[in-house]
Design a protein around this motif. Sequence first.
Motif, PDB file in Angstrom:
ATOM      1  N   ALA A   1      27.395 -78.360 -18.468  1.00 31.33           N
ATOM      2  CA  ALA A   1      27.677 -78.191 -17.041  1.00 31.33           C
ATOM      3  C   ALA A   1      26.977 -79.232 -16.167  1.00 31.33           C
ATOM      4  CB  ALA A   1      27.278 -76.795 -16.596  1.00 31.33           C
TER       5      ALA A   1
ATOM      6  N   ARG B   1      37.571 -83.474 -22.372  1.00 26.62           N
ATOM      7  CA  ARG B   1      36.313 -83.743 -23.073  1.00 26.62           C
ATOM      8  C   ARG B   1      36.535 -84.902 -24.032  1.00 26.62           C
ATOM      9  NH1 ARG B   1      35.398 -79.089 -25.672  1.00 26.62           N
ATOM     10  NH2 ARG B   1      34.472 -78.271 -23.773  1.00 26.62           N
TER      11      ARG B   1
ATOM     12  N   GLU C   1      40.540 -74.772  -8.115  1.00 30.77           N
ATOM     13  CA  GLU C   1      39.831 -74.527  -9.355  1.00 30.77           C
ATOM     14  C   GLU C   1      40.801 -74.495 -10.544  1.00 30.77           C
ATOM     15  OE1 GLU C   1      36.584 -71.767  -8.970  1.00 30.77           O
ATOM     16  OE2 GLU C   1      37.081 -71.050 -10.976  1.00 30.77           O
TER      17      GLU C   1
ATOM     18  N   ALA D   1      39.113 -76.246 -22.169  1.00 29.35           N
ATOM     19  CA  ALA D   1      39.313 -75.034 -21.365  1.00 29.35           C
ATOM     20  C   ALA D   1      38.217 -74.901 -20.307  1.00 29.35           C
ATOM     21  CB  ALA D   1      39.314 -73.820 -22.279  1.00 29.35           C
ATOM     22  N   ARG D   2      37.013 -75.284 -20.677  1.00 31.19           N
ATOM     23  CA  ARG D   2      35.886 -75.179 -19.732  1.00 31.19           C
ATOM     24  C   ARG D   2      34.812 -76.191 -20.127  1.00 31.19           C
ATOM     25  NH1 ARG D   2      31.519 -72.807 -21.871  1.00 31.19           N
ATOM     26  NH2 ARG D   2      31.825 -72.045 -23.976  1.00 31.19           N
ATOM     27  N   ARG D   3      33.885 -76.416 -19.191  1.00 30.66           N
ATOM     28  CA  ARG D   3      32.797 -77.349 -19.511  1.00 30.66           C
ATOM     29  C   ARG D   3      31.793 -76.663 -20.431  1.00 30.66           C
ATOM     30  NH1 ARG D   3      32.327 -81.918 -15.522  1.00 30.66           N
ATOM     31  NH2 ARG D   3      33.849 -81.466 -13.895  1.00 30.66           N
ATOM     32  N   VAL D   4      31.431 -77.331 -21.500  1.00 34.49           N
ATOM     33  CA  VAL D   4      30.341 -76.860 -22.357  1.00 34.49           C
ATOM     34  C   VAL D   4      29.026 -77.403 -21.814  1.00 34.49           C
ATOM     35  CG1 VAL D   4      29.332 -77.052 -24.676  1.00 34.49           C
ATOM     36  CG2 VAL D   4      31.795 -76.675 -24.419  1.00 34.49           C
TER      37      VAL D   4
ATOM     38  N   THR E   1      40.691 -76.981 -13.667  1.00 37.97           N
ATOM     39  CA  THR E   1      40.534 -76.531 -15.044  1.00 37.97           C
ATOM     40  C   THR E   1      41.596 -77.154 -15.932  1.00 37.97           C
ATOM     41  OG1 THR E   1      39.668 -74.454 -14.223  1.00 37.97           O
ATOM     42  CG2 THR E   1      40.400 -74.485 -16.513  1.00 37.97           C
ATOM     43  N   ARG E   2      42.816 -77.223 -15.401  1.00 37.58           N
ATOM     44  CA  ARG E   2      43.924 -77.776 -16.198  1.00 37.58           C
ATOM     45  C   ARG E   2      43.683 -79.223 -16.585  1.00 37.58           C
ATOM     46  NH1 ARG E   2      48.704 -75.392 -12.948  1.00 37.58           N
ATOM     47  NH2 ARG E   2      48.905 -73.380 -13.936  1.00 37.58           N
TER      48      ARG E   2
ATOM     49  N   LEU F   1      40.757 -80.693 -16.894  1.00 34.67           N
ATOM     50  CA  LEU F   1      39.452 -80.965 -17.503  1.00 34.67           C
ATOM     51  C   LEU F   1      39.623 -81.569 -18.903  1.00 34.67           C
ATOM     52  CD1 LEU F   1      36.325 -80.543 -17.206  1.00 34.67           C
ATOM     53  CD2 LEU F   1      36.655 -78.429 -18.488  1.00 34.67           C
TER      54      LEU F   1
ATOM     55  N   GLU G   1      32.570 -84.882 -20.043  1.00 34.18           N
ATOM     56  CA  GLU G   1      33.511 -83.858 -19.576  1.00 34.18           C
ATOM     57  C   GLU G   1      33.808 -84.077 -18.105  1.00 34.18           C
ATOM     58  OE1 GLU G   1      32.161 -80.171 -22.508  1.00 34.18           O
ATOM     59  OE2 GLU G   1      31.511 -80.167 -20.437  1.00 34.18           O
TER      60      GLU G   1
END
Length: 153
Positions: free
Chosen positions: A98, A12, A3, A93-96, A7-8, A10, A62
């Motif tokens: 999903a 967009r 994980e 940093a994260r998925r907006v 994340t690193r 990822l 993403e």
Amino acid sequence: MTEISGTRTLHRLIYTSRAVTPPEDLDHEVDAIVRTSIRNNRQTAITGLLLVHDGWFVQALEGPAEPVMITYRRILNDPRHQTPRMLHAGPAARRVFANWNMCARRMSDADDAILSTLARRTIDFESLTAASALRLLRVIRGIQLRTEREMMA
Ligand code: FAD
């Protein structure tokens, strides 16, 4: 561990483009794009949102950097749109977004709510920036989620 490295990496990417087909004839073409996108994006862990409005496409992709860039290169070569303008591409940093979603005329109940929201705003698609495009797509996703929740209640 998986994980953390996921994340690193990822990424967009956000772009706008103009549909080649006039808005009134676009539904059939959009259906085909959606079918292909669902199939391909699932296989490559790509999520995002595609807005189709007023002859414009605005899309956020993403996922892992490589599949995102490979997908965007395929999209760039697609004759169904023109003048693509990449607004943003970089780590996230994260998925907006999903899941993979889209919004277009008359495609779902949420679209009616979205269209009336869009009608109240004047959107200058030509001048969208990375931040304003992301804000717009977030608003749309918010309406979609609210509509989904209301329908389940
Ligand atoms: P297939 O769907 O099997 O198509 C084979 C080839 O035919 C491709 O080169 C395709 O571009 C071309 N083609 C298919 N239908 C038509 C048509 N009606 N007119 C002209 N050429 C056609 N793809 C994704 O995978 N994910 C996405 O998120 C995504 N978003 C898109 C957003 C927009 C605004 C547009 C215009 C296209 C998008 N696509 C997306 C489609 C993408 O451009 C490629 O067509 C697709 O990825 C190719 O997938 P495939 O190799 O499975 O080909």
